[in-house]
Design a protein around this motif. Structure first.
Motif, PDB file in Angstrom:
ATOM      1  N   ASN A  77      18.582  -7.021   6.428  1.00  0.00           N
ATOM      2  CA  ASN A  77      19.393  -7.593   7.511  1.00  0.00           C
ATOM      3  C   ASN A  77      20.324  -6.561   8.134  1.00  0.00           C
ATOM      4  OD1 ASN A  77      18.700 -10.365   7.979  1.00  0.00           O
ATOM      5  ND2 ASN A  77      19.439 -10.787   5.908  1.00  0.00           N
ATOM      6  N   SER A  78      20.865  -5.665   7.326  1.00  0.00           N
ATOM      7  CA  SER A  78      21.788  -4.671   7.870  1.00  0.00           C
ATOM      8  C   SER A  78      21.070  -3.659   8.773  1.00  0.00           C
ATOM      9  CB  SER A  78      22.531  -3.941   6.752  1.00  0.00           C
ATOM     10  OG  SER A  78      21.675  -3.061   6.069  1.00  0.00           O
ATOM     11  N   LEU A  79      19.793  -3.368   8.486  1.00  0.00           N
ATOM     12  CA  LEU A  79      19.037  -2.401   9.299  1.00  0.00           C
ATOM     13  C   LEU A  79      18.259  -3.028  10.446  1.00  0.00           C
ATOM     14  CD1 LEU A  79      17.505   0.076   6.696  1.00  0.00           C
ATOM     15  CD2 LEU A  79      19.354   0.496   8.295  1.00  0.00           C
ATOM     16  N   PHE A  80      17.692  -4.199  10.193  1.00  0.00           N
ATOM     17  CA  PHE A  80      16.763  -4.790  11.155  1.00  0.00           C
ATOM     18  C   PHE A  80      17.218  -6.131  11.718  1.00  0.00           C
ATOM     19  CE2 PHE A  80      14.258  -1.998   8.462  1.00  0.00           C
ATOM     20  CZ  PHE A  80      13.540  -1.263   9.395  1.00  0.00           C
ATOM     21  N   GLY A  81      18.277  -6.700  11.153  1.00  0.00           N
ATOM     22  CA  GLY A  81      18.740  -7.999  11.630  1.00  0.00           C
ATOM     23  C   GLY A  81      17.851  -9.151  11.201  1.00  0.00           C
ATOM     24  N   GLN A  82      17.026  -8.928  10.192  1.00  0.00           N
ATOM     25  CA  GLN A  82      16.161  -9.986   9.664  1.00  0.00           C
ATOM     26  C   GLN A  82      15.810  -9.702   8.214  1.00  0.00           C
ATOM     27  OE1 GLN A  82      12.899  -8.988  12.564  1.00  0.00           O
ATOM     28  NE2 GLN A  82      11.591  -9.381  10.802  1.00  0.00           N
ATOM     29  N   SER A  83      15.473 -10.751   7.509  1.00  0.00           N
ATOM     30  CA  SER A  83      15.086 -10.638   6.106  1.00  0.00           C
ATOM     31  C   SER A  83      13.646 -10.169   5.992  1.00  0.00           C
ATOM     32  CB  SER A  83      15.227 -11.990   5.406  1.00  0.00           C
ATOM     33  OG  SER A  83      16.563 -12.401   5.400  1.00  0.00           O
TER      34      SER A  83
ATOM     35  N   ILE B  41       8.458  -4.612   8.462  1.00  0.00           N
ATOM     36  CA  ILE B  41       9.307  -4.725   9.644  1.00  0.00           C
ATOM     37  C   ILE B  41       9.429  -3.325  10.226  1.00  0.00           C
ATOM     38  CG2 ILE B  41      11.586  -5.332  10.530  1.00  0.00           C
ATOM     39  CD1 ILE B  41      11.992  -7.066   8.029  1.00  0.00           C
ATOM     40  N   ALA B  42       9.293  -3.206  11.541  1.00  0.00           N
ATOM     41  CA  ALA B  42       9.409  -1.897  12.184  1.00  0.00           C
ATOM     42  C   ALA B  42      10.254  -2.014  13.440  1.00  0.00           C
ATOM     43  CB  ALA B  42       8.034  -1.352  12.530  1.00  0.00           C
ATOM     44  N   SER B  43      11.121  -1.017  13.646  1.00  0.00           N
ATOM     45  CA  SER B  43      11.964  -0.982  14.836  1.00  0.00           C
ATOM     46  C   SER B  43      12.665   0.365  14.922  1.00  0.00           C
ATOM     47  CB  SER B  43      13.004  -2.109  14.768  1.00  0.00           C
ATOM     48  OG  SER B  43      13.889  -2.045  15.853  1.00  0.00           O
ATOM     49  N   ASP B  44      12.766   0.915  16.125  1.00  0.00           N
ATOM     50  CA  ASP B  44      13.548   2.122  16.387  1.00  0.00           C
ATOM     51  C   ASP B  44      13.244   3.280  15.440  1.00  0.00           C
ATOM     52  OD1 ASP B  44      14.831   0.800  18.485  1.00  0.00           O
ATOM     53  OD2 ASP B  44      16.376   0.012  17.151  1.00  0.00           O
ATOM     54  N   GLY B  45      11.967   3.550  15.187  1.00  0.00           N
ATOM     55  CA  GLY B  45      11.592   4.680  14.345  1.00  0.00           C
ATOM     56  C   GLY B  45      11.727   4.432  12.856  1.00  0.00           C
ATOM     57  N   LEU B  46      12.050   3.197  12.461  1.00  0.00           N
ATOM     58  CA  LEU B  46      12.149   2.831  11.044  1.00  0.00           C
ATOM     59  C   LEU B  46      11.068   1.805  10.717  1.00  0.00           C
ATOM     60  CD1 LEU B  46      15.997   2.278  10.635  1.00  0.00           C
ATOM     61  CD2 LEU B  46      14.672   4.259   9.883  1.00  0.00           C
ATOM     62  N   ARG B  47      10.595   1.857   9.483  1.00  0.00           N
ATOM     63  CA  ARG B  47       9.608   0.884   9.013  1.00  0.00           C
ATOM     64  C   ARG B  47       9.985   0.523   7.583  1.00  0.00           C
ATOM     65  NH1 ARG B  47       4.821  -0.085  11.105  1.00  0.00           N
ATOM     66  NH2 ARG B  47       5.001   1.797  12.359  1.00  0.00           N
ATOM     67  N   LEU B  48      10.084  -0.761   7.299  1.00  0.00           N
ATOM     68  CA  LEU B  48      10.420  -1.253   5.972  1.00  0.00           C
ATOM     69  C   LEU B  48       9.230  -2.057   5.467  1.00  0.00           C
ATOM     70  CD1 LEU B  48      12.904  -1.255   4.036  1.00  0.00           C
ATOM     71  CD2 LEU B  48      13.456  -3.517   4.955  1.00  0.00           C
TER      72      LEU B  48
ATOM     73  N   GLY C 261      11.355  -6.786  -5.836  1.00  0.00           N
ATOM     74  CA  GLY C 261      12.570  -6.040  -6.131  1.00  0.00           C
ATOM     75  C   GLY C 261      12.648  -4.645  -5.561  1.00  0.00           C
ATOM     76  N   ALA C 262      11.688  -4.240  -4.721  1.00  0.00           N
ATOM     77  CA  ALA C 262      11.724  -2.886  -4.149  1.00  0.00           C
ATOM     78  C   ALA C 262      11.049  -2.871  -2.784  1.00  0.00           C
ATOM     79  CB  ALA C 262      11.035  -1.888  -5.071  1.00  0.00           C
ATOM     80  N   VAL C 263      11.500  -1.968  -1.922  1.00  0.00           N
ATOM     81  CA  VAL C 263      10.888  -1.728  -0.617  1.00  0.00           C
ATOM     82  C   VAL C 263      10.778  -0.228  -0.406  1.00  0.00           C
ATOM     83  CG1 VAL C 263      11.721  -3.862   0.471  1.00  0.00           C
ATOM     84  CG2 VAL C 263      13.116  -1.799   0.606  1.00  0.00           C
ATOM     85  N   TYR C 264       9.911   0.165   0.503  1.00  0.00           N
ATOM     86  CA  TYR C 264       9.866   1.550   0.979  1.00  0.00           C
ATOM     87  C   TYR C 264      10.411   1.547   2.394  1.00  0.00           C
ATOM     88  CZ  TYR C 264       6.948   3.582  -2.757  1.00  0.00           C
ATOM     89  OH  TYR C 264       6.465   4.062  -3.942  1.00  0.00           O
ATOM     90  N   LEU C 265      11.268   2.510   2.682  1.00  0.00           N
ATOM     91  CA  LEU C 265      11.826   2.703   4.011  1.00  0.00           C
ATOM     92  C   LEU C 265      11.274   4.009   4.572  1.00  0.00           C
ATOM     93  CD1 LEU C 265      13.830   1.951   6.300  1.00  0.00           C
ATOM     94  CD2 LEU C 265      15.569   3.255   5.035  1.00  0.00           C
ATOM     95  N   PHE C 266      10.538   3.919   5.670  1.00  0.00           N
ATOM     96  CA  PHE C 266       9.975   5.071   6.370  1.00  0.00           C
ATOM     97  C   PHE C 266      10.845   5.354   7.583  1.00  0.00           C
ATOM     98  CE2 PHE C 266       6.510   2.933   4.290  1.00  0.00           C
ATOM     99  CZ  PHE C 266       5.666   3.924   3.846  1.00  0.00           C
TER     100      PHE C 266
END
Length: 161
Positions: free
Chosen positions: A31-37, A44-51, A57-62
């Motif tokens: 939510n802090s990065l993308f405004g959504q869960s 989720i992808a936006s503005d050069g970021l991909r989650l 219990g874990a995610v990768y942030l590109f």
């Protein structure tokens, strides 16, 4: 006539593993990065970021940048830089996704997988993370030690196909 498939290793600018802890869960981070869960199996992808969440219990942030976004500063104790341990292989060409579907352990044409556009699976005997925005441009994330071998394997399969 189909154009030949292009297989190339791409630079990973930023890749971090983010794990939930006692202070913050992954949805708070998302939510802090993308405004959504984010939910398990989603991207989720936006503005050069991909989650991407493909583990509980874990995610990768590109990121297209080598530095973490400023919005992640309160989550420093959740984040580990893993960019040096992986390689990104890009496949471009007509119908790349159907081509890969012939060799993956998962059915990439299954409706829920197609909708999510990301998956953790194996290609041959290589464990990979796969994501795409179109069926003609697909990204594979693979352990760096497998990258050259996987590239050669894909090239051989493409020549046979």
């Amino acid at each position: 006539m189909n154009s030949p498939m292009q297989i190339s290793q791409q630079t990973i600018h930023g890749l971090w593993s983010v794990r939930a802890n006692a202070n913050h869960d992954l949805n708070h981070f998302s939510n802090s990065l993308f405004g959504q869960s984010i939910q398990f199996g989603e991207m989720i992808a936006s503005d050069g970021l991909r989650l991407v969440q493909l583990w509980p219990g874990a995610v990768y942030l590109f990121s297209q940048q080598t530095q973490l976004p400023a919005a992640t500063s309160e989550y420093e104790n959740m984040i580990t830089d893993i960019s040096h341990g992986f390689s990104n292989i890009q496949l471009i060409g007509d119908s790349v996704l159907p081509f890969l579907n012939n060799y993956c352990s998962a059915d990439l044409e299954q409706a829920d997988i197609t909708a999510r556009q990301c998956l953790r699976t194996s290609l041959g005997h290589y464990p990979i993370i796969i994501w795409w925005n179109s069926v003609s441009e697909v990204q594979l994330l693979v352990d760096r030690s497998y990258a050259q071998s996987l590239s050669e394997f894909l090239t051989a399969l493409a020549l046979r196909h």
